[in-house]
Design a protein around this motif. Structure first.
Motif, PDB file in Angstrom:
ATOM      1  N   UNK A 297      -5.078   1.341   1.563  1.00 33.62           N
ATOM      2  CA  UNK A 297      -3.942   1.919   1.397  1.00 33.62           C
ATOM      3  C   UNK A 297      -3.251   1.646   1.832  1.00 33.62           C
ATOM      4  N   UNK A 298      -3.511   0.603   2.035  1.00 28.10           N
ATOM      5  CA  UNK A 298      -2.211  -0.678   1.922  1.00 28.10           C
ATOM      6  C   UNK A 298      -1.591  -2.232   2.306  1.00 28.10           C
ATOM      7  N   UNK A 299      -1.403  -2.973   1.998  1.00 25.11           N
ATOM      8  CA  UNK A 299      -1.190  -4.214   1.123  1.00 25.11           C
ATOM      9  C   UNK A 299      -0.179  -5.427   3.005  1.00 25.11           C
ATOM     10  N   UNK A 300      -0.409  -5.420   3.539  1.00 22.94           N
ATOM     11  CA  UNK A 300       0.630  -6.282   4.476  1.00 22.94           C
ATOM     12  C   UNK A 300       0.909  -8.243   4.878  1.00 22.94           C
ATOM     13  N   UNK A 301       1.570  -8.317   5.133  1.00 25.55           N
ATOM     14  CA  UNK A 301       0.875  -9.868   5.900  1.00 25.55           C
ATOM     15  C   UNK A 301       1.103 -10.689   4.462  1.00 25.55           C
TER      16      UNK A 301
ATOM     17  N   UNK B 262      -9.661   2.227   3.382  1.00 23.31           N
ATOM     18  CA  UNK B 262     -10.768   3.186   4.284  1.00 23.31           C
ATOM     19  C   UNK B 262     -11.723   2.657   5.393  1.00 23.31           C
ATOM     20  N   UNK B 263     -12.251   1.544   5.045  1.00 25.07           N
ATOM     21  CA  UNK B 263     -12.778   0.771   5.576  1.00 25.07           C
ATOM     22  C   UNK B 263     -12.620   0.008   6.781  1.00 25.07           C
ATOM     23  N   UNK B 264     -11.115   0.178   6.927  1.00 21.53           N
ATOM     24  CA  UNK B 264     -11.029  -1.549   7.678  1.00 21.53           C
ATOM     25  C   UNK B 264      -9.433  -2.225   7.099  1.00 21.53           C
ATOM     26  N   UNK B 265      -9.202  -3.051   7.968  1.00 21.43           N
ATOM     27  CA  UNK B 265      -8.300  -3.993   7.417  1.00 21.43           C
ATOM     28  C   UNK B 265      -9.609  -5.599   6.994  1.00 21.43           C
TER      29      UNK B 265
END
Length: 145
Positions: A114-118, A137-140
């Motif tokens: 759901x996202x790509x960051x840092x 969907x399972x966490x970071x």
């Protein structure tokens, strides 16, 4: 008579209707991968299946190591175009920007991501190291390639 529609359309509702809820997704499964040996992980000569966040990590690794449109076994959206940046003569800031864009494009096609960051990119001559956090969907999960 007016050219404008008489009913009000809520765009947010239309967009939300196209989003797959994580509860509707089946459990992610992949064959386990030995990242150090760059090969399938075998136990007693048989493939091991990983699920959930571990399966998404395997998918990420494979997508970032597979050139887009090179192998017919994969869809045209699978893989990455990072290799196209080699020899382009881009400035460091342009290279960082393109790396970030290609990274997101190659990963965000996965419905479990759901996202790509840092995103942290370190360039030393012809060597590049990239670290980032992927939201699934399972966490970071923190990833380094």
């Amino acid at each position: 008579m007016s050219i404008f529609p008489t009913e009000t359309i809520n765009v947010s509702d239309l967009i939300q209707a196209t989003v797959i809820a994580s509860a509707d997704l089946p459990l992610a499964k992949e064959y386990a991968w030995d990242f150090d040996r760059n090969d399938f992980l075998l136990v007693n000569g048989k493939n091991v299946i990983v699920m959930g966040k571990e399966a998404v990590k395997v998918w990420i690794w494979k997508a970032l190591h597979t050139p887009k449109n090179r192998y017919r076994a994969y869809s045209s959206s699978y893989g990455n175009e990072l290799g196209s940046l080699i020899g382009q003569g881009l400035s460091v800031s342009a290279l960082r920007s393109e790396l970030e864009r290609y990274l997101k494009e190659s990963l965000l096609i996965n419905t479990y991501i759901t996202g790509v960051k840092n995103i942290d990119i370190s360039i030393d001559g012809s060597k590049m190291d990239v670290g980032f956090t992927v939201t699934t969907t399972y966490g970071e999960e923190n990833i380094n390639v």
